[in-house]
Design a protein around this motif. Structure first.
Motif, PDB file in Angstrom:
ATOM      1  N   UNK A 233       0.855  -1.191   0.000  1.00  0.00           N
ATOM      2  CA  UNK A 233       0.000   0.000   0.000  1.00  0.00           C
ATOM      3  C   UNK A 233       0.888   1.238   0.000  1.00  0.00           C
ATOM      4  N   UNK A 234       0.622   2.125  -0.951  1.00  0.00           N
ATOM      5  CA  UNK A 234       1.416   3.347  -1.108  1.00  0.00           C
ATOM      6  C   UNK A 234       0.498   4.552  -0.948  1.00  0.00           C
ATOM      7  N   UNK A 235       0.991   5.549  -0.225  1.00  0.00           N
ATOM      8  CA  UNK A 235       0.216   6.783  -0.060  1.00  0.00           C
ATOM      9  C   UNK A 235       0.891   7.927  -0.811  1.00  0.00           C
ATOM     10  N   UNK A 236       0.088   8.673  -1.565  1.00  0.00           N
ATOM     11  CA  UNK A 236       0.539   9.835  -2.330  1.00  0.00           C
ATOM     12  C   UNK A 236      -0.112  11.077  -1.718  1.00  0.00           C
ATOM     13  N   UNK A 237       0.696  12.013  -1.270  1.00  0.00           N
ATOM     14  CA  UNK A 237       0.159  13.262  -0.718  1.00  0.00           C
ATOM     15  C   UNK A 237       0.526  14.397  -1.668  1.00  0.00           C
ATOM     16  N   UNK A 238      -0.478  15.097  -2.152  1.00  0.00           N
ATOM     17  CA  UNK A 238      -0.249  16.113  -3.185  1.00  0.00           C
ATOM     18  C   UNK A 238       0.632  17.252  -2.682  1.00  0.00           C
ATOM     19  N   UNK A 239       1.575  17.651  -3.535  1.00  0.00           N
ATOM     20  CA  UNK A 239       2.458  18.774  -3.229  1.00  0.00           C
ATOM     21  C   UNK A 239       1.774  20.103  -3.575  1.00  0.00           C
ATOM     22  N   UNK A 240       2.238  21.149  -2.923  1.00  0.00           N
ATOM     23  CA  UNK A 240       1.716  22.484  -3.228  1.00  0.00           C
ATOM     24  C   UNK A 240       2.420  23.084  -4.446  1.00  0.00           C
ATOM     25  N   UNK A 241       3.729  22.832  -4.550  1.00  0.00           N
ATOM     26  CA  UNK A 241       4.517  23.422  -5.644  1.00  0.00           C
ATOM     27  C   UNK A 241       4.703  22.414  -6.775  1.00  0.00           C
ATOM     28  N   UNK A 242       3.749  22.415  -7.688  1.00  0.00           N
ATOM     29  CA  UNK A 242       3.761  21.457  -8.801  1.00  0.00           C
ATOM     30  C   UNK A 242       4.181  22.172 -10.083  1.00  0.00           C
ATOM     31  N   UNK A 243       5.104  21.543 -10.791  1.00  0.00           N
ATOM     32  CA  UNK A 243       5.575  22.077 -12.071  1.00  0.00           C
ATOM     33  C   UNK A 243       4.818  21.372 -13.197  1.00  0.00           C
ATOM     34  N   UNK A 244       4.149  22.141 -14.049  1.00  0.00           N
ATOM     35  CA  UNK A 244       3.316  21.568 -15.107  1.00  0.00           C
ATOM     36  C   UNK A 244       3.941  21.803 -16.483  1.00  0.00           C
ATOM     37  N   UNK A 245       4.253  20.700 -17.183  1.00  0.00           N
ATOM     38  CA  UNK A 245       4.694  20.788 -18.573  1.00  0.00           C
ATOM     39  C   UNK A 245       4.554  19.399 -19.189  1.00  0.00           C
ATOM     40  N   UNK A 246       3.768  19.308 -20.239  1.00  0.00           N
ATOM     41  CA  UNK A 246       3.474  18.009 -20.855  1.00  0.00           C
ATOM     42  C   UNK A 246       4.715  17.334 -21.432  1.00  0.00           C
ATOM     43  N   UNK A 247       5.769  18.124 -21.708  1.00  0.00           N
ATOM     44  CA  UNK A 247       6.982  17.562 -22.300  1.00  0.00           C
ATOM     45  C   UNK A 247       7.931  16.958 -21.259  1.00  0.00           C
ATOM     46  N   UNK A 248       7.678  17.245 -19.980  1.00  0.00           N
ATOM     47  CA  UNK A 248       8.631  16.854 -18.938  1.00  0.00           C
ATOM     48  C   UNK A 248       8.766  15.345 -18.819  1.00  0.00           C
ATOM     49  N   UNK A 249       7.653  14.617 -18.835  1.00  0.00           N
ATOM     50  CA  UNK A 249       7.717  13.156 -18.691  1.00  0.00           C
ATOM     51  C   UNK A 249       8.433  12.527 -19.886  1.00  0.00           C
ATOM     52  N   UNK A 250       8.195  13.065 -21.089  1.00  0.00           N
ATOM     53  CA  UNK A 250       8.887  12.556 -22.279  1.00  0.00           C
ATOM     54  C   UNK A 250      10.397  12.769 -22.141  1.00  0.00           C
TER      55      UNK A 250
END
Length: 260
Positions: A186-203
């Protein structure tokens, strides 16, 4: 009411251990919140979640479960019989008549759709406060791994951009029916406040980790290496490093410089 026979095509393994069910339900502290449950099956966990003074919105792809889930529906529990991955979650949330504070996600999901489900939640821009996911142990180790460990990879860095991730506990395969070949966690994910958004980042991360045994320099041979080298030197990291040695912040710095 007979127990449902698990469908292999859906990757179904029904959690039967009461102690584990209670621990999963208690992993979130809710009060007048919205709990999204993915894959309720025969409703064992749903019943626990109904006691948490919140609204339960559950997604179940297997319509054979209706005989188990229909009796659980009430003014604070709604079951939607559709594929979570193709559902318009925002629209479904708007359709419920319930004023909630936070959104939590709880799921017991098969390996092959674990990452797509998390990505769907991210892309839907759900303002999720925390997620508790029961996944294969190997996947849990990958999600919660740290730099310089063999499990650390592109998906780890990508998810760390959005969440603080912690493995809570392991779950033996004997806690399920039918018994899977591997253990879970079981894994828990707690959302961060400082999120960087860019669709190219995962690629970009996938390029960095394309050949794990090769150096970062080798994987980034089509990029301006001198700029990467400067960033590495500034952080006291050898230019002969591998991607698994870098943390999220350094990857972001490199991406801002050469990946966009």
């Amino acid at each position: 009411m007979q127990n449902l026979k698990a469908k292999k095509s859906l990757g179904q393994n029904f959690l039967k251990d009461e102690n584990i069910l209670n621990k999963i339900a208690n992993s979130i502290d809710t009060n007048r919140d919205l709990i999204i449950e993915i894959g309720p099956g025969m409703g064992a966990l749903t019943k626990k979640l109904q006691k948490k003074n919140s609204y339960v919105l559950a997604y179940e792809i297997d319509e054979r479960t209706k005989e188990y889930l229909l009796p659980l529906e009430n003014n604070t529990t709604k079951i939607i019989y559709s594929d979570f991955l193709t559902s318009n979650i925002q629209k479904d949330i708007e359709s419920i008549n319930y004023k909630f504070n936070n959104i939590y996600v709880i799921a017991n999901i098969p390996y092959y759709i674990t990452t797509p489900i998390i990505e769907h939640i991210i892309k839907e821009k759900l303002n999720v406060k925390a997620m508790t996911l029961l996944v294969q142990k190997e996947v849990a180790n990958r999600f919660s791994s740290k730099p310089k460990s063999k499990e650390y990879g592109a998906i780890t860095v990508y998810l760390n951009n959005y969440f603080n991730i912690e493995k809570l506990f392991d779950v033996k395969n004997t806690c399920f029916n039918p018994v899977p070949k591997v253990d879970s966690a079981v894994v828990k994910f707690i959302k961060k406040d400082d999120i960087f958004e860019d669709s190219k980042f995962y690629k970009f991360l996938n390029i960095c980790f394309a050949h794990k045994r090769k150096t970062l320099k080798n994987n980034l041979k089509d990029f301006e290496w001198n700029k990467v080298k400067e960033i590495l030197e500034k952080n006291n990291i050898s230019e002969n490093c591998r991607a698994e040695e870098l943390d999220l912040e350094i990857f972001k710095e490199i991406f801002f410089e050469i990946g966009k």
